[in-house]
Design a protein around this motif. Structure first.
Motif, PDB file in Angstrom:
ATOM      1  N   PRO A  36     -49.155 -38.033 -32.116  1.00  0.00           N
ATOM      2  CA  PRO A  36     -48.544 -36.792 -31.621  1.00  0.00           C
ATOM      3  C   PRO A  36     -48.581 -36.683 -30.100  1.00  0.00           C
ATOM      4  CG  PRO A  36     -49.976 -36.336 -33.483  1.00  0.00           C
ATOM      5  CD  PRO A  36     -50.226 -37.756 -33.096  1.00  0.00           C
ATOM      6  N   PHE A  37     -49.641 -37.173 -29.496  1.00  0.00           N
ATOM      7  CA  PHE A  37     -49.767 -37.090 -28.042  1.00  0.00           C
ATOM      8  C   PHE A  37     -48.792 -38.040 -27.347  1.00  0.00           C
ATOM      9  CE2 PHE A  37     -53.852 -35.980 -29.911  1.00  0.00           C
ATOM     10  CZ  PHE A  37     -54.131 -34.773 -29.301  1.00  0.00           C
ATOM     11  N   ILE A  38     -48.720 -39.286 -27.826  1.00  0.00           N
ATOM     12  CA  ILE A  38     -47.859 -40.275 -27.167  1.00  0.00           C
ATOM     13  C   ILE A  38     -46.396 -39.912 -27.324  1.00  0.00           C
ATOM     14  CG2 ILE A  38     -47.193 -42.708 -27.114  1.00  0.00           C
ATOM     15  CD1 ILE A  38     -49.992 -43.401 -28.094  1.00  0.00           C
ATOM     16  N   VAL A  39     -45.992 -39.471 -28.519  1.00  0.00           N
ATOM     17  CA  VAL A  39     -44.598 -39.081 -28.727  1.00  0.00           C
ATOM     18  C   VAL A  39     -44.229 -37.925 -27.812  1.00  0.00           C
ATOM     19  CG1 VAL A  39     -42.985 -38.075 -30.387  1.00  0.00           C
ATOM     20  CG2 VAL A  39     -44.487 -39.938 -31.092  1.00  0.00           C
ATOM     21  N   ALA A  40     -45.137 -36.972 -27.656  1.00  0.00           N
ATOM     22  CA  ALA A  40     -44.859 -35.832 -26.780  1.00  0.00           C
ATOM     23  C   ALA A  40     -44.835 -36.248 -25.308  1.00  0.00           C
ATOM     24  CB  ALA A  40     -45.900 -34.742 -27.000  1.00  0.00           C
ATOM     25  N   TRP A  41     -45.779 -37.090 -24.906  1.00  0.00           N
ATOM     26  CA  TRP A  41     -45.829 -37.516 -23.504  1.00  0.00           C
ATOM     27  C   TRP A  41     -44.621 -38.365 -23.112  1.00  0.00           C
ATOM     28  CZ3 TRP A  41     -51.608 -39.188 -24.280  1.00  0.00           C
ATOM     29  CH2 TRP A  41     -52.417 -38.044 -24.230  1.00  0.00           C
ATOM     30  N   THR A  42     -43.991 -39.021 -24.078  1.00  0.00           N
ATOM     31  CA  THR A  42     -42.820 -39.870 -23.785  1.00  0.00           C
ATOM     32  C   THR A  42     -41.521 -39.179 -24.201  1.00  0.00           C
ATOM     33  OG1 THR A  42     -43.021 -40.976 -25.943  1.00  0.00           O
ATOM     34  CG2 THR A  42     -44.168 -41.984 -24.076  1.00  0.00           C
ATOM     35  N   ARG A  43     -41.537 -37.864 -24.286  1.00  0.00           N
ATOM     36  CA  ARG A  43     -40.384 -37.141 -24.828  1.00  0.00           C
ATOM     37  C   ARG A  43     -39.131 -37.283 -23.978  1.00  0.00           C
ATOM     38  NH1 ARG A  43     -43.910 -33.477 -22.650  1.00  0.00           N
ATOM     39  NH2 ARG A  43     -43.104 -31.960 -21.149  1.00  0.00           N
ATOM     40  N   ARG A  44     -39.265 -37.682 -22.719  1.00  0.00           N
ATOM     41  CA  ARG A  44     -38.083 -37.862 -21.868  1.00  0.00           C
ATOM     42  C   ARG A  44     -37.673 -39.335 -21.730  1.00  0.00           C
ATOM     43  NH1 ARG A  44     -40.992 -33.685 -19.305  1.00  0.00           N
ATOM     44  NH2 ARG A  44     -39.835 -31.716 -19.211  1.00  0.00           N
ATOM     45  N   VAL A  45     -38.336 -40.221 -22.459  1.00  0.00           N
ATOM     46  CA  VAL A  45     -38.058 -41.655 -22.371  1.00  0.00           C
ATOM     47  C   VAL A  45     -36.987 -42.035 -23.386  1.00  0.00           C
ATOM     48  CG1 VAL A  45     -39.037 -43.975 -22.566  1.00  0.00           C
ATOM     49  CG2 VAL A  45     -40.420 -42.109 -21.609  1.00  0.00           C
ATOM     50  N   VAL A 169     -46.798 -31.519 -25.957  1.00  0.00           N
ATOM     51  CA  VAL A 169     -47.971 -31.646 -26.823  1.00  0.00           C
ATOM     52  C   VAL A 169     -48.417 -30.297 -27.356  1.00  0.00           C
ATOM     53  CG1 VAL A 169     -50.412 -32.268 -26.891  1.00  0.00           C
ATOM     54  CG2 VAL A 169     -48.790 -33.765 -25.736  1.00  0.00           C
ATOM     55  N   ARG A 170     -48.462 -29.305 -26.468  1.00  0.00           N
ATOM     56  CA  ARG A 170     -48.978 -27.992 -26.895  1.00  0.00           C
ATOM     57  C   ARG A 170     -48.130 -27.365 -27.991  1.00  0.00           C
ATOM     58  NH1 ARG A 170     -46.693 -27.392 -21.903  1.00  0.00           N
ATOM     59  NH2 ARG A 170     -44.914 -25.951 -21.758  1.00  0.00           N
ATOM     60  N   GLU A 171     -46.846 -27.774 -28.070  1.00  0.00           N
ATOM     61  CA  GLU A 171     -45.970 -27.235 -29.094  1.00  0.00           C
ATOM     62  C   GLU A 171     -46.056 -28.006 -30.412  1.00  0.00           C
ATOM     63  OE1 GLU A 171     -44.097 -24.540 -28.871  1.00  0.00           O
ATOM     64  OE2 GLU A 171     -44.764 -24.132 -26.835  1.00  0.00           O
ATOM     65  N   VAL A 172     -46.462 -29.295 -30.329  1.00  0.00           N
ATOM     66  CA  VAL A 172     -46.470 -30.130 -31.523  1.00  0.00           C
ATOM     67  C   VAL A 172     -47.396 -29.549 -32.585  1.00  0.00           C
ATOM     68  CG1 VAL A 172     -47.093 -32.388 -32.451  1.00  0.00           C
ATOM     69  CG2 VAL A 172     -45.862 -32.235 -30.277  1.00  0.00           C
ATOM     70  N   PHE A 173     -48.615 -29.203 -32.177  1.00  0.00           N
ATOM     71  CA  PHE A 173     -49.606 -28.759 -33.156  1.00  0.00           C
ATOM     72  C   PHE A 173     -49.386 -27.319 -33.608  1.00  0.00           C
ATOM     73  CE2 PHE A 173     -51.605 -32.300 -30.923  1.00  0.00           C
ATOM     74  CZ  PHE A 173     -52.046 -33.065 -32.001  1.00  0.00           C
ATOM     75  N   LEU A 174     -48.443 -26.628 -32.966  1.00  0.00           N
ATOM     76  CA  LEU A 174     -48.103 -25.286 -33.416  1.00  0.00           C
ATOM     77  C   LEU A 174     -47.021 -25.298 -34.490  1.00  0.00           C
ATOM     78  CD1 LEU A 174     -48.024 -23.336 -30.003  1.00  0.00           C
ATOM     79  CD2 LEU A 174     -49.807 -23.270 -31.764  1.00  0.00           C
ATOM     80  N   LEU A 175     -46.342 -26.449 -34.653  1.00  0.00           N
ATOM     81  CA  LEU A 175     -45.239 -26.521 -35.613  1.00  0.00           C
ATOM     82  C   LEU A 175     -45.664 -26.142 -37.030  1.00  0.00           C
ATOM     83  CD1 LEU A 175     -43.338 -29.748 -34.445  1.00  0.00           C
ATOM     84  CD2 LEU A 175     -42.620 -27.366 -34.163  1.00  0.00           C
ATOM     85  N   PRO A 176     -46.761 -26.697 -37.569  1.00  0.00           N
ATOM     86  CA  PRO A 176     -47.127 -26.315 -38.950  1.00  0.00           C
ATOM     87  C   PRO A 176     -47.526 -24.850 -39.073  1.00  0.00           C
ATOM     88  CG  PRO A 176     -48.246 -28.331 -38.273  1.00  0.00           C
ATOM     89  CD  PRO A 176     -47.656 -27.730 -37.044  1.00  0.00           C
ATOM     90  N   LEU A 177     -48.031 -24.263 -37.987  1.00  0.00           N
ATOM     91  CA  LEU A 177     -48.421 -22.859 -38.033  1.00  0.00           C
ATOM     92  C   LEU A 177     -47.200 -21.950 -38.082  1.00  0.00           C
ATOM     93  CD1 LEU A 177     -51.302 -22.901 -35.379  1.00  0.00           C
ATOM     94  CD2 LEU A 177     -51.492 -23.113 -37.870  1.00  0.00           C
ATOM     95  N   ARG A 178     -46.124 -22.383 -37.447  1.00  0.00           N
ATOM     96  CA  ARG A 178     -44.908 -21.579 -37.377  1.00  0.00           C
ATOM     97  C   ARG A 178     -43.908 -21.908 -38.477  1.00  0.00           C
ATOM     98  NH1 ARG A 178     -43.978 -22.490 -30.872  1.00  0.00           N
ATOM     99  NH2 ARG A 178     -45.665 -21.110 -30.122  1.00  0.00           N
ATOM    100  N   ASN A 179     -44.056 -23.064 -39.083  1.00  0.00           N
ATOM    101  CA  ASN A 179     -43.061 -23.556 -40.040  1.00  0.00           C
ATOM    102  C   ASN A 179     -43.747 -23.779 -41.392  1.00  0.00           C
ATOM    103  OD1 ASN A 179     -41.210 -25.110 -41.564  1.00  0.00           O
ATOM    104  ND2 ASN A 179     -40.322 -26.014 -39.719  1.00  0.00           N
ATOM    105  N   ALA A 180     -43.576 -22.844 -42.313  1.00  0.00           N
ATOM    106  CA  ALA A 180     -44.244 -22.913 -43.620  1.00  0.00           C
ATOM    107  C   ALA A 180     -43.762 -24.109 -44.429  1.00  0.00           C
ATOM    108  CB  ALA A 180     -44.012 -21.622 -44.390  1.00  0.00           C
ATOM    109  N   ARG A 181     -42.473 -24.437 -44.356  1.00  0.00           N
ATOM    110  CA  ARG A 181     -41.935 -25.575 -45.115  1.00  0.00           C
ATOM    111  C   ARG A 181     -42.558 -26.883 -44.634  1.00  0.00           C
ATOM    112  NH1 ARG A 181     -35.636 -25.651 -44.980  1.00  0.00           N
ATOM    113  NH2 ARG A 181     -35.990 -27.378 -46.423  1.00  0.00           N
ATOM    114  N   LEU A 182     -42.675 -27.037 -43.316  1.00  0.00           N
ATOM    115  CA  LEU A 182     -43.294 -28.242 -42.781  1.00  0.00           C
ATOM    116  C   LEU A 182     -44.760 -28.312 -43.198  1.00  0.00           C
ATOM    117  CD1 LEU A 182     -43.214 -30.774 -41.022  1.00  0.00           C
ATOM    118  CD2 LEU A 182     -43.688 -29.319 -39.028  1.00  0.00           C
ATOM    119  N   ARG A 183     -45.420 -27.185 -43.186  1.00  0.00           N
ATOM    120  CA  ARG A 183     -46.827 -27.135 -43.592  1.00  0.00           C
ATOM    121  C   ARG A 183     -46.982 -27.606 -45.043  1.00  0.00           C
ATOM    122  NH1 ARG A 183     -47.654 -22.369 -41.818  1.00  0.00           N
ATOM    123  NH2 ARG A 183     -47.494 -21.171 -43.755  1.00  0.00           N
TER     124      ARG A 183
END
Length: 363
Positions: A36-45, A169-183
């Motif tokens: 999750p960290f590497i994918v987020a850090w390279t999000r503009r690559v 990165v800070r948004e990645v780990f919030l996805l399951p909290l905000r998205n019940a289907r993904l959770r």
């Protein structure tokens, strides 16, 4: 591939086989936790550039492993290579789906997952054969050469794919909290991976104990399982477009049925073959369904969601193998299979309980 080389590596470097196994364990841990960290850090690559960099890391890592004078360097190299492998899991499927017309996206994902299924089964015996013909260091050099060839192919064939829908990165780990289907999807992944790999890790000792299986028979039946997994991927590549939830339910039900079949008719060779074939097909179906369910749950943040999926998947592999070992030590290998039945049944019930809100296609 390194799983089949643990014995010669341990003998050459003067370590125990158990210690040599850490080169597989740490690889899996880094493949899960760092993604999750590497994918987020390279999000503009650009994704073609990122995939090329991952292949360069794998190529160099295999070279360094082949010439390493000591085990700490091997272990460190494998740890770094694990990060590269995990990132491919997160971006590879989405890249394939972007390369084809939208109506073929699920089938493109199926091709990628089939490649993974076949490689997971063929890698161990192929690595063992190459090592027997040469040595373990030469085997890693051969793998480095193959990685370099794939790198050249990516550079020559894959078009430019600018990064799409990646998030910080800070948004990645919030996805399951905000998205019940993904959770719900992630919980389903955790349950079926725990059950599947908890049982699959000990399938050889189970077959040896219950069916008096020889090493040759174990290898043959695992090849049947691998072919079944690839077939399941391809079957699901067509069915998920028509009914994603139904395909997932069928796959989870097949996992439960195959494990129960192994417990009831797996004492004979014919029963073991039938059970492992059904297991492979069912796992292949569930593998592709969970990727498509992740995409359907978070279409606008697919790469970030897949990074969480990869983290949950690889972490659950390690935990499942650990739990399976505890069951094997205290209840026997039959207890491990029952552990698999319980967890895959739980994933089936969770899938059955989800609402029919998923789109007809995840593409």
């Amino acid at each position: 591939m390194p799983v089949g080389l643990l014995t010669p590596v341990s003998a050459s470097l003067g370590i125990s086989v158990g210690t040599a196994g850490l080169m597989v364990t740490l690889y899996g841990i880094s493949a899960g936790l760092g993604v999750p960290f590497i994918v987020a850090w390279t999000r503009r690559v650009n994704r073609r550039v990122l995939l090329s960099a991952l292949l360069a890391v794998l190529t160099l890592g295999n070279v360094v492993t082949a010439v390493s004078p000591n085990y700490p360097l091997v272990l460190t190299t494998r740890l770094v290579m694990g990060f590269a492998s995990g990132v491919f899991w997160a971006i590879g499927v989405s890249m394939a789906m972007r390369l084809v017309p939208e109506r073929h996206a699920s089938r493109a994902a199926a091709v990628v997952m089939s490649g993974i299924s076949v490689a997971a089964v063929v890698g161990i015996p192929l690595g063992t054969v190459l090592e027997s013909l040469t040595d373990w260091r030469t085997t890693f050099l051969i793998w480095a050469g193959l990685s370099a060839l794939v790198l050249l192919a990516v550079v020559a064939v894959i078009p430019s794919l600018p990064s799409a829908n990646a998030v910080p990165v800070r948004e990645v780990f919030l996805l399951p909290l905000r998205n019940a289907r993904l959770r719900t999807v992630l919980l389903t992944v955790v349950l079926f991976v725990l059950g599947h790999f908890g049982a699959y890790t000990f399938v050889r000792p189970y077959l040896e104990e219950s069916a008096s299986a020889t090493p040759f028979f174990v290898t043959a039946v695992l090849m049947v399982y691998g072919v079944g997994g690839a077939a399941g991927n391809l079957i699901a590549g067509y069915t998920v477009n028509r009914n994603l939830r139904g395909s997932s339910v069928a796959g989870c039900a097949g996992l439960v049925a195959s494990l129960l079949s192994l417990l009831t008719i797996g004492h004979g060779q014919a029963g073991a073959i039938v059970s492992l074939a059904l297991w492979g097909v069912s796992f292949g179906v569930v593998q592709l369904c969970q990727v498509n369910m992740t995409q359907a749950a978070a279409p606008d943040t697919f790469e970030a969601a897949m990074s969480l999926n990869t983290m949950a998947y690889n972490t659950s592999i390690a935990i499942g193998a650990l739990a399976g070992g505890l069951f094997a030590d205290h209840l026997g290998v039959t207890g491990v299979v029952w552990f698999g039945v319980a967890l895959t049944a739980a994933s089936l019930l969770l899938t059955l309980g989800t609402r029919r809100r998923a789109p007809r296609t995840a593409a």
